[in-house]
Design a protein around this motif. Structure first.
Motif, mmCIF file in Angstrom:
data_model
loop_
_atom_site.group_PDB
_atom_site.id
_atom_site.type_symbol
_atom_site.label_atom_id
_atom_site.label_comp_id
_atom_site.label_asym_id
_atom_site.label_seq_id
_atom_site.Cartn_x
_atom_site.Cartn_y
_atom_site.Cartn_z
ATOM 1 N N ALA A 10 23.979 -8.745 -25.778
ATOM 2 C CA ALA A 10 24.964 -7.790 -26.292
ATOM 3 C C ALA A 10 25.200 -6.658 -25.287
ATOM 4 C CB ALA A 10 24.495 -7.229 -27.638
ATOM 5 N N ALA A 13 27.285 -8.067 -22.542
ATOM 6 C CA ALA A 13 28.658 -8.250 -23.009
ATOM 7 C C ALA A 13 29.412 -6.924 -23.011
ATOM 8 C CB ALA A 13 28.653 -8.865 -24.408
ATOM 9 N N ALA A 14 28.739 -5.849 -23.473
ATOM 10 C CA ALA A 14 29.379 -4.536 -23.498
ATOM 11 C C ALA A 14 29.695 -4.064 -22.082
ATOM 12 C CB ALA A 14 28.467 -3.535 -24.210
ATOM 13 N N VAL A 18 33.180 -8.379 -22.442
ATOM 14 C CA VAL A 18 33.442 -9.726 -22.962
ATOM 15 C C VAL A 18 32.646 -9.915 -24.240
ATOM 16 C CG1 VAL A 18 33.851 -10.666 -20.640
ATOM 17 C CG2 VAL A 18 31.542 -10.764 -21.642
ATOM 18 N N SER A 19 32.810 -11.073 -24.856
ATOM 19 C CA SER A 19 32.062 -11.371 -26.077
ATOM 20 C C SER A 19 30.655 -11.852 -25.748
ATOM 21 C CB SER A 19 32.783 -12.452 -26.892
ATOM 22 O OG SER A 19 32.734 -13.694 -26.203
ATOM 23 N N GLY A 20 29.771 -11.780 -26.723
ATOM 24 C CA GLY A 20 28.424 -12.306 -26.538
ATOM 25 C C GLY A 20 28.433 -13.797 -26.287
ATOM 26 N N GLN A 21 29.401 -14.509 -26.886
ATOM 27 C CA GLN A 21 29.495 -15.950 -26.678
ATOM 28 C C GLN A 21 29.813 -16.269 -25.212
ATOM 29 O OE1 GLN A 21 32.719 -17.992 -28.710
ATOM 30 N NE2 GLN A 21 31.435 -19.802 -29.012
ATOM 31 N N THR A 22 30.651 -15.431 -24.596
ATOM 32 C CA THR A 22 30.980 -15.639 -23.177
ATOM 33 C C THR A 22 29.749 -15.437 -22.305
ATOM 34 O OG1 THR A 22 33.274 -14.966 -23.501
ATOM 35 C CG2 THR A 22 32.415 -14.852 -21.258
ATOM 36 N N SER A 24 26.699 -15.935 -23.250
ATOM 37 C CA SER A 24 25.860 -17.107 -23.494
ATOM 38 C C SER A 24 26.328 -18.288 -22.668
ATOM 39 C CB SER A 24 25.888 -17.461 -24.982
ATOM 40 O OG SER A 24 25.152 -18.647 -25.231
ATOM 41 N N ARG A 25 27.653 -18.478 -22.592
ATOM 42 C CA ARG A 25 28.169 -19.586 -21.808
ATOM 43 C C ARG A 25 27.826 -19.430 -20.327
ATOM 44 N NH1 ARG A 25 34.080 -19.756 -24.768
ATOM 45 N NH2 ARG A 25 33.478 -21.140 -26.512
ATOM 46 N N THR A 37 35.958 -14.151 -14.854
ATOM 47 C CA THR A 37 35.094 -13.674 -15.947
ATOM 48 C C THR A 37 33.633 -13.942 -15.634
ATOM 49 O OG1 THR A 37 36.849 -14.089 -17.567
ATOM 50 C CG2 THR A 37 34.607 -13.876 -18.420
#
Length: 327
Positions: A10, A13-14, A18-22, A24-25, A37
């Motif tokens: 998190a 991501a902040a 970007v999102s947390g899912q991004t 993770s990817r 990205t």
């Protein structure tokens, strides 16, 4: 006591926007992230000191991001060089490395059991252990073998040892020597057998007779002992010597010096590997260079490809004859 805060996805991501899912990817090397990205997320990871949790990743992906390495021994210079090359290449790809040596009993089945227990995603097997690896290649571990004949059960990365040895012996014959003696590596080593084959091919092509080989165990001590035995036996035609690795060539240089035989005036000597100190031998050693860094990188690249579900092709790397003062 100071308390350190673990950097979370998190937080990354902040920072990256970007999102947390991004995140993770990116952490899981997913191809579903565009390069711009990915770069932004990786920069945020570096700035924050983010380290992926391997245990959590293993639960999500079924992979531990750990590779195994199996070797008979790490005492030889060649195997220690390969270990360094594999470790560097694995680290660059985000993989940890688990090392298993076989020791005197050579129990590779037990070694593979240990790797299974540690949950490695795949393993790299080095030189002297390759014949044993063929016996248990169906053990369920993805395998890349360094130095082996082709085998449909695993991927092979190797140096073209025979071509390198052929070039070494041909160089000595072209220098005017009637024949070339060979200080061979141990029985059971694919690299040793291929280097012997290349030496024999060069002699046969020139019509020279092949002297009886002396056989060492890759160590400088064995090179010294075997060269002493050749000299003690007379060896009247010993004017050129091809040693199957640089360490044995080093032992041979010492034996020749103690016997009052000058190198290269009385006996020309060529080694194999081009270890870091070969240029510092006295005299500097003519040798065949194999690229250990490239071998390690290619072995890891192919193992990662296997882990990711693709089938890489075998690879054979060309060596290079390096001319110095010993021949």
């Amino acid at each position: 006591m100071l308390k350190t805060t673990r950097v979370s996805m998190a937080m990354v991501a902040a920072r990256a926007g970007v999102s947390g899912q991004t995140v993770s990817r990116v952490a899981n090397d997913s191809p579903r992230v565009d390069p711009e990205t990915r770069q932004r997320v990786e920069q945020a990871m570096a700035e924050l000191g983010y380290r992926p949790n391997r245990a959590a990743r293993a639960l999500r992906t079924g992979r531990t991001q750990t590779l195994g390495l199996v070797a008979q021994t790490l005492a030889t210079v060649g195997n220690s060089r390969m270990l360094q090359a594999v470790a560097d290449a694995a680290s660059a790809r985000g993989y940890a490395l688990t090392i298993v040596t076989l020791g005197d009993d050579g129990d590779i089945a037990q070694a593979f059991e240990r790797l299974h227990d540690q949950g490695v995603d795949g393993a790299i097997v080095l030189n002297e252990a390759t014949a044993l690896a063929r016996e248990v290649a169906a053990a369920g571990i993805r395998l890349v073998v360094v130095d082996s004949p082709p085998d449909p059960r695993f991927t092979v990365v190797s140096t073209d040892h025979a071509t390198g040895a052929r070039a070494a012996a041909a160089h000595l014959l072209a220098s005017g020597h009637e024949t070339v003696h060979h200080l061979a590596g141990p029985v059971g080593s694919f690299a040793a057998s291929e280097r012997e084959r290349g030496w024999r091919d060069a002699l046969a092509a020139s019509g020279a007779e092949a002297p009886e080989i002396a056989r060492g165990d890759w160590s400088a001590a064995s090179g010294f002992e075997q060269t002493e035995r050749m000299l003690a036996a007379g060896a009247p035609d010993l004017s050129a010597l091809f040693a199957a690795n640089d360490q044995m060539a080093l032992g041979a240089l010492r034996a020749l010096a103690e016997a009052g035989r000058r190198v290269p005036e009385d006996v020309a000597v060529v080694g194999f590997d081009d270890i870091a100190d070969a240029a510092q031998f006295r005299p500097p050693l003519t040798t065949v260079r194999q690229d250990f860094d490239a071998l390690g990188e290619e072995a890891v690249e192919r193992l990662v490809a296997l882990i990711e579900g693709t089938q890489p092709v075998d690879l054979r790397l060309a060596p290079e004859l390096v001319l110095r003062a010993s021949a």
